[in-house]
Design a protein around this motif. Structure first.
Motif, PDB file in Angstrom:
ATOM      1  N   ARG A  88     -25.466 -68.487  27.492  1.00 35.47           N
ATOM      2  CA  ARG A  88     -24.887 -69.127  28.671  1.00 35.47           C
ATOM      3  C   ARG A  88     -25.991 -69.549  29.647  1.00 35.47           C
ATOM      4  NH1 ARG A  88     -21.950 -65.098  30.522  1.00 35.47           N
ATOM      5  NH2 ARG A  88     -23.335 -64.423  32.189  1.00 35.47           N
ATOM      6  N   GLU A  89     -26.928 -68.644  29.884  1.00 38.17           N
ATOM      7  CA  GLU A  89     -28.021 -68.967  30.803  1.00 38.17           C
ATOM      8  C   GLU A  89     -28.867 -70.125  30.294  1.00 38.17           C
ATOM      9  OE1 GLU A  89     -28.828 -64.855  33.231  1.00 38.17           O
ATOM     10  OE2 GLU A  89     -30.054 -65.222  31.451  1.00 38.17           O
ATOM     11  N   ALA A  90     -29.080 -70.167  28.967  1.00 37.75           N
ATOM     12  CA  ALA A  90     -29.864 -71.269  28.396  1.00 37.75           C
ATOM     13  C   ALA A  90     -29.144 -72.597  28.586  1.00 37.75           C
ATOM     14  CB  ALA A  90     -30.119 -71.005  26.914  1.00 37.75           C
ATOM     15  N   MET A  91     -27.821 -72.595  28.406  1.00 35.61           N
ATOM     16  CA  MET A  91     -27.050 -73.818  28.578  1.00 35.61           C
ATOM     17  C   MET A  91     -27.030 -74.263  30.041  1.00 35.61           C
ATOM     18  SD  MET A  91     -23.060 -74.635  27.644  1.00 35.61           S
ATOM     19  CE  MET A  91     -22.414 -74.002  29.207  1.00 35.61           C
ATOM     20  N   LEU A  92     -26.878 -73.299  30.950  1.00 36.42           N
ATOM     21  CA  LEU A  92     -26.841 -73.619  32.377  1.00 36.42           C
ATOM     22  C   LEU A  92     -28.208 -74.042  32.910  1.00 36.42           C
ATOM     23  CD1 LEU A  92     -24.584 -70.686  33.664  1.00 36.42           C
ATOM     24  CD2 LEU A  92     -23.936 -73.103  33.449  1.00 36.42           C
ATOM     25  N   GLY A  93     -29.263 -73.456  32.336  1.00 34.02           N
ATOM     26  CA  GLY A  93     -30.610 -73.770  32.791  1.00 34.02           C
ATOM     27  C   GLY A  93     -31.075 -72.927  33.953  1.00 34.02           C
ATOM     28  N   TYR A  94     -30.354 -71.843  34.244  1.00 36.00           N
ATOM     29  CA  TYR A  94     -30.751 -70.934  35.321  1.00 36.00           C
ATOM     30  C   TYR A  94     -30.147 -69.552  35.073  1.00 36.00           C
ATOM     31  CZ  TYR A  94     -26.116 -72.385  37.029  1.00 36.00           C
ATOM     32  OH  TYR A  94     -24.779 -72.681  37.131  1.00 36.00           O
ATOM     33  N   PRO A  95     -30.696 -68.507  35.681  1.00 37.83           N
ATOM     34  CA  PRO A  95     -30.149 -67.156  35.487  1.00 37.83           C
ATOM     35  C   PRO A  95     -28.703 -67.074  35.991  1.00 37.83           C
ATOM     36  CG  PRO A  95     -32.335 -67.063  36.474  1.00 37.83           C
ATOM     37  CD  PRO A  95     -31.905 -68.500  36.523  1.00 37.83           C
ATOM     38  N   ASP A  96     -27.880 -66.351  35.262  1.00 41.81           N
ATOM     39  CA  ASP A  96     -26.479 -66.177  35.650  1.00 41.81           C
ATOM     40  C   ASP A  96     -26.063 -64.734  35.364  1.00 41.81           C
ATOM     41  OD1 ASP A  96     -23.933 -66.980  36.581  1.00 41.81           O
ATOM     42  OD2 ASP A  96     -23.242 -67.287  34.524  1.00 41.81           O
ATOM     43  N   PRO A  97     -26.611 -63.785  36.150  1.00 40.12           N
ATOM     44  CA  PRO A  97     -26.324 -62.367  35.887  1.00 40.12           C
ATOM     45  C   PRO A  97     -24.875 -62.023  36.207  1.00 40.12           C
ATOM     46  CG  PRO A  97     -27.487 -62.614  37.966  1.00 40.12           C
ATOM     47  CD  PRO A  97     -27.474 -63.978  37.332  1.00 40.12           C
ATOM     48  N   PRO A  98     -24.351 -60.933  35.631  1.00 36.46           N
ATOM     49  CA  PRO A  98     -22.995 -60.485  35.943  1.00 36.46           C
ATOM     50  C   PRO A  98     -22.846 -60.125  37.415  1.00 36.46           C
ATOM     51  CG  PRO A  98     -23.845 -59.376  33.987  1.00 36.46           C
ATOM     52  CD  PRO A  98     -24.990 -60.092  34.605  1.00 36.46           C
ATOM     53  N   ARG A  99     -21.624 -60.281  37.930  1.00 38.56           N
ATOM     54  CA  ARG A  99     -21.313 -59.919  39.311  1.00 38.56           C
ATOM     55  C   ARG A  99     -20.642 -58.554  39.347  1.00 38.56           C
ATOM     56  NH1 ARG A  99     -22.921 -65.105  38.034  1.00 38.56           N
ATOM     57  NH2 ARG A  99     -22.956 -66.462  39.862  1.00 38.56           N
ATOM     58  N   PHE A 100     -20.979 -57.772  40.362  1.00 40.35           N
ATOM     59  CA  PHE A 100     -20.343 -56.465  40.531  1.00 40.35           C
ATOM     60  C   PHE A 100     -18.909 -56.647  41.032  1.00 40.35           C
ATOM     61  CE2 PHE A 100     -24.494 -53.873  41.428  1.00 40.35           C
ATOM     62  CZ  PHE A 100     -24.956 -54.249  40.194  1.00 40.35           C
ATOM     63  N   THR A 101     -18.036 -55.735  40.650  1.00 40.97           N
ATOM     64  CA  THR A 101     -16.638 -55.781  41.096  1.00 40.97           C
ATOM     65  C   THR A 101     -16.308 -54.680  42.097  1.00 40.97           C
ATOM     66  OG1 THR A 101     -15.876 -54.289  39.351  1.00 40.97           O
ATOM     67  CG2 THR A 101     -15.957 -56.646  38.825  1.00 40.97           C
ATOM     68  N   GLY A 102     -17.179 -53.666  42.211  1.00 42.82           N
ATOM     69  CA  GLY A 102     -16.892 -52.526  43.077  1.00 42.82           C
ATOM     70  C   GLY A 102     -16.157 -51.410  42.382  1.00 42.82           C
ATOM     71  N   ASN A 103     -15.876 -51.597  41.089  1.00 44.61           N
ATOM     72  CA  ASN A 103     -15.183 -50.570  40.317  1.00 44.61           C
ATOM     73  C   ASN A 103     -16.002 -50.168  39.101  1.00 44.61           C
ATOM     74  OD1 ASN A 103     -11.629 -51.379  40.709  1.00 44.61           O
ATOM     75  ND2 ASN A 103     -13.002 -50.215  41.992  1.00 44.61           N
ATOM     76  N   LEU A 104     -15.710 -49.000  38.576  1.00 39.65           N
ATOM     77  CA  LEU A 104     -16.269 -48.553  37.308  1.00 39.65           C
ATOM     78  C   LEU A 104     -15.147 -47.964  36.458  1.00 39.65           C
ATOM     79  CD1 LEU A 104     -16.370 -45.197  37.323  1.00 39.65           C
ATOM     80  CD2 LEU A 104     -18.409 -45.559  38.667  1.00 39.65           C
ATOM     81  N   ALA A 105     -15.459 -47.745  35.198  1.00 36.18           N
ATOM     82  CA  ALA A 105     -14.494 -47.144  34.274  1.00 36.18           C
ATOM     83  C   ALA A 105     -15.105 -45.902  33.635  1.00 36.18           C
ATOM     84  CB  ALA A 105     -14.081 -48.139  33.196  1.00 36.18           C
ATOM     85  N   TYR A 106     -14.358 -44.808  33.667  1.00 34.37           N
ATOM     86  CA  TYR A 106     -14.667 -43.656  32.823  1.00 34.37           C
ATOM     87  C   TYR A 106     -14.017 -43.924  31.467  1.00 34.37           C
ATOM     88  CZ  TYR A 106     -15.905 -40.713  36.910  1.00 34.37           C
ATOM     89  OH  TYR A 106     -16.483 -40.165  38.034  1.00 34.37           O
ATOM     90  N   ARG A 107     -14.793 -43.808  30.409  1.00 30.09           N
ATOM     91  CA  ARG A 107     -14.251 -44.011  29.057  1.00 30.09           C
ATOM     92  C   ARG A 107     -14.321 -42.690  28.305  1.00 30.09           C
ATOM     93  NH1 ARG A 107     -13.333 -49.340  28.460  1.00 30.09           N
ATOM     94  NH2 ARG A 107     -14.551 -50.800  29.736  1.00 30.09           N
ATOM     95  N   ILE A 108     -13.173 -42.296  27.770  1.00 33.41           N
ATOM     96  CA  ILE A 108     -13.024 -40.934  27.228  1.00 33.41           C
ATOM     97  C   ILE A 108     -12.198 -40.967  25.946  1.00 33.41           C
ATOM     98  CG2 ILE A 108     -12.089 -38.632  27.726  1.00 33.41           C
ATOM     99  CD1 ILE A 108     -12.226 -39.629  30.775  1.00 33.41           C
ATOM    100  N   ILE A 109     -12.570 -40.141  24.988  1.00 30.32           N
ATOM    101  CA  ILE A 109     -11.761 -39.915  23.780  1.00 30.32           C
ATOM    102  C   ILE A 109     -11.363 -38.445  23.748  1.00 30.32           C
ATOM    103  CG2 ILE A 109     -11.739 -39.874  21.266  1.00 30.32           C
ATOM    104  CD1 ILE A 109     -11.759 -42.665  22.229  1.00 30.32           C
ATOM    105  N   VAL A 110     -10.063 -38.187  23.563  1.00 31.46           N
ATOM    106  CA  VAL A 110      -9.546 -36.820  23.436  1.00 31.46           C
ATOM    107  C   VAL A 110      -8.844 -36.700  22.081  1.00 31.46           C
ATOM    108  CG1 VAL A 110      -7.928 -35.118  24.363  1.00 31.46           C
ATOM    109  CG2 VAL A 110      -9.247 -36.559  25.932  1.00 31.46           C
ATOM    110  N   LYS A 111      -9.109 -35.628  21.368  1.00 31.57           N
ATOM    111  CA  LYS A 111      -8.411 -35.403  20.089  1.00 31.57           C
ATOM    112  C   LYS A 111      -6.967 -35.001  20.368  1.00 31.57           C
ATOM    113  CE  LYS A 111     -12.508 -33.926  17.497  1.00 31.57           C
ATOM    114  NZ  LYS A 111     -13.158 -32.799  16.770  1.00 31.57           N
ATOM    115  N   VAL A 112      -6.039 -35.655  19.686  1.00 30.87           N
ATOM    116  CA  VAL A 112      -4.620 -35.363  19.900  1.00 30.87           C
ATOM    117  C   VAL A 112      -4.299 -33.933  19.478  1.00 30.87           C
ATOM    118  CG1 VAL A 112      -2.280 -35.978  19.159  1.00 30.87           C
ATOM    119  CG2 VAL A 112      -3.899 -37.769  19.804  1.00 30.87           C
ATOM    120  N   GLU A 113      -5.003 -33.403  18.493  1.00 27.57           N
ATOM    121  CA  GLU A 113      -4.748 -32.020  18.078  1.00 27.57           C
ATOM    122  C   GLU A 113      -5.012 -31.049  19.232  1.00 27.57           C
ATOM    123  OE1 GLU A 113      -7.995 -30.089  15.556  1.00 27.57           O
ATOM    124  OE2 GLU A 113      -8.397 -32.223  15.210  1.00 27.57           O
TER     125      GLU A 113
END
Length: 340
Positions: free
Chosen positions: A76-101
């Motif tokens: 995307r940056e190569a096509m645009l011809g300039y840096p295009d870093p991600p924007r912050f949203t003010g939120n984060l996600a905890y990602r978790i796996i729990v065994k059903v057993e």
């Protein structure tokens, strides 16, 4: 959603672990003769040839290049011809796996896992969702709340006790589930600005997936939209009769996909406000609608919205391409409609 999705949309509604889905895609790609090169960082793209240069590897030339390298897309940056870093949203996600057993020792959690479904908890500045994968053996739990990661850190191992403390006043079922968590990771939620176009003007390069329409997870549709992109692009390529049609095919692809992904991206972003409402009159009205009213257009649960649900789940990529290609074959010139 079972058997509702199959009865209404002639297809199942599936929850699948991302790694499992990657394995399915890789196996099919390799069976079709696709060569997958890992550890291949893009250093430069020549849009005219077209070709791509990878660190430490020879130049690769092709009839068309597809940039599907995600939110932090170098393509995307190569096509645009300039840096295009991600924007912050003010939120984060905890990602978790729990065994059903591990959940089976608790009557409330056993009931939670009894049927395939997704479960939501909503509260001030945060929400939680869990659903089940791998035939009901794993529970995927995602907690979305305010971002407290350091500026230069986008993922980190989470402090489980800190996580539990944030949700200490929430539903006892959720607290019980969090009590089973052994480890968790934190992921900063980021997105990108909408692009004017997904394709290069020479008609030999196009973007796909998060590289051109990064979607926040509130609607759980980011990966699905990328899959739809691939289905449309693949169906168009199947209809090509000569390389001279490539440019038009990429224009049709963008015309078919851009307005839809824009609607999904914006719809997902709006849900942050719906799910994270502070306690008060608006939150009480949201809860009243969810518990006392039949679903209507604009309903706080978008998956039950009688207008948005068929728009989201009733999409037929093959039909969209078939209709668009038929018009193209009659001489209709493909054009891109810009939507912002």
């Amino acid at each position: 959603m079972v058997p509702y999705a199959e009865e209404r949309y002639a297809a199942p509604y599936l929850h699948i672990h991302r790694a499992d889905y990657h394995k399915i895609l890789v196996a099919e790609a390799e069976q079709l003769g696709v060569r997958i090169l890992l550890g291949s960082a893009v250093s430069k793209i020549d849009f005219e040839r077209p070709s791509v240069y990878l660190d430490g590897k020879p130049e690769f030339r092709a009839d068309v290049l597809i940039g599907a390298d995600g939110l932090k897309s170098k393509c995307r940056e190569a096509m645009l011809g300039y840096p295009d870093p991600p924007r912050f949203t003010g939120n984060l996600a905890y990602r978790i796996i729990v065994k059903v057993e591990d959940m089976q020792s608790y009557p409330d959690l056993r009931e939670l896992a009894a049927e395939p479904a997704f479960h939501y908890w909503m509260g001030p500045e945060a929400h939680a969702v869990c659903y089940f994968m791998q035939g009901g053996r794993l529970c995927n739990l995602v907690l979305l709340c305010p971002d407290d990661l350091p500026d230069m850190v986008n993922t980190a191992k989470a402090d489980v006790q800190e996580m539990r403390e944030f949700f200490r006043a929430w539903d006892p079922k959720l607290q019980q589930l969090l009590g089973l968590v052994q480890e968790a990771s934190k992921w900063r939620l980021q997105h990108s600005e909408e692009l004017e176009s997904w394709s290069h003007s020479n008609g030999k390069f196009v973007l796909l997936g998060d590289a051109c329409h990064a979607t926040l997870p509130y609607l759980a549709q980011g990966a699905a939209q990328a899959v739809e992109d691939g289905a449309v692009l693949g169906a168009l390529f199947e209809r090509l009769e000569s390389a001279s049609q490539l440019h038009d095919a990429l224009i049709i692809y963008e015309r078919l996909r851009k307005s839809r992904t824009t609607a999904v991206v914006k719809g997902s972003t709006r849900l942050q406000c719906v799910f994270h409402m502070p306690d008060g009159p608006r939150q009480q009205e949201r809860d009243r609608q969810l518990t006392q009213e039949e679903a209507f257009e604009g309903y706080p649960n978008p998956w039950a919205d009688p207008v948005f649900q068929p728009y989201l789940f009733g999409y037929d990529a093959d039909k969209e391409v078939e209709e668009a290609w038929a018009k193209y074959k009659t001489g209709e010139k493909p054009e891109i409609t810009r939507i912002f």
